[in-house]
Scaffold this active site. Structure first.
Site, PDB file in Angstrom:
ATOM      1  CG  HIS A  53      -8.717  -2.934  -2.044  1.00  0.00           C
ATOM      2  ND1 HIS A  53      -9.707  -2.125  -2.583  1.00  0.00           N
ATOM      3  CD2 HIS A  53      -8.292  -2.295  -0.930  1.00  0.00           C
ATOM      4  CE1 HIS A  53      -9.861  -1.053  -1.837  1.00  0.00           C
ATOM      5  NE2 HIS A  53      -9.011  -1.123  -0.822  1.00  0.00           N
ATOM      6  CG  ASN A 104      -1.971   1.057   1.197  1.00  0.00           C
ATOM      7  OD1 ASN A 104      -1.851   2.069   0.519  1.00  0.00           O
ATOM      8  ND2 ASN A 104      -3.037   0.828   1.936  1.00  0.00           N
ATOM      9  CG  HIS A 156      -7.014  -2.889   3.552  1.00  0.00           C
ATOM     10  ND1 HIS A 156      -6.242  -1.792   3.276  1.00  0.00           N
ATOM     11  CD2 HIS A 156      -8.233  -2.643   3.006  1.00  0.00           C
ATOM     12  CE1 HIS A 156      -6.953  -0.912   2.598  1.00  0.00           C
ATOM     13  NE2 HIS A 156      -8.172  -1.406   2.428  1.00  0.00           N
TER      14      HIS A 156
END
Length: 161
Positions: free
Chosen positions: A116, A46, A118
């Site tokens: 998505h 990220n 995490h």
């Protein structure tokens, strides 16, 4: 007023902005944050992490709902979560993990049009006064340094075509 210096942000501020979806593989201009490509999904560091080693598991197909995932995409995404946890344990020795998805803007998704997951490594005591009082996160390591270290370990999980 207190100042916090983040000189690496200037490249983003002055740089050319990605058109379209930032997670669609073909639109990612800087592949340096991509750690592992699967057949249907990939792992990426990220660029705006909550903590060091904050990873994203992203399907190649542009879709925004769990229902749209094909069975092989679901299976591979969870497999990539497993690999990510293994790599982070080996490289960063976290005390725990937050793993999850924000489905929709109301749920906190900053990018809500491309699904998505995490994977956020956590350490005992990693929340400090900066987050609580200053509404600021302190990332103690250089993101590119972390990326290079992670790439070295992810390389042993690369799939043969």
């Amino acid at each position: 007023m207190k100042s916090i210096y983040a000189p690496w942000r200037m490249a983003y501020i002055k740089g050319e902005k990605v058109q379209g979806c930032v997670f669609c593989k073909e639109s990612i201009r800087d592949d340096s944050y991509v750690l592992l490509d699967g057949k249907t999904a990939f792992v990426m560091l990220n660029a705006y992490p909550y903590t060091n080693g904050h990873l994203l598991i992203i399907p190649f197909r542009h879709l925004s709902s769990l229902e749209a995932l094909l069975p092989e995409e679901r299976l591979e995404m969870f497999s990539l979560v497993d690999i990510s946890v293994r790599v982070l344990k080996e490289t960063m020795s976290p005390d725990g993990f937050n793993i999850g998805m924000n489905l929709g803007r109301a749920a906190g998704a900053g990018i809500d049009d491309h699904l998505h997951i995490h994977v956020v490594p956590r350490w005992n005591g990693d929340t400090n006064f900066m987050s609580v009082v200053g509404d600021i996160r302190v990332i103690p390591d250089d993101i590119l340094k972390s990326c290079e270290e992670l790439k070295g370990v992810f390389s042993k999980y690369r799939q043969e075509d």
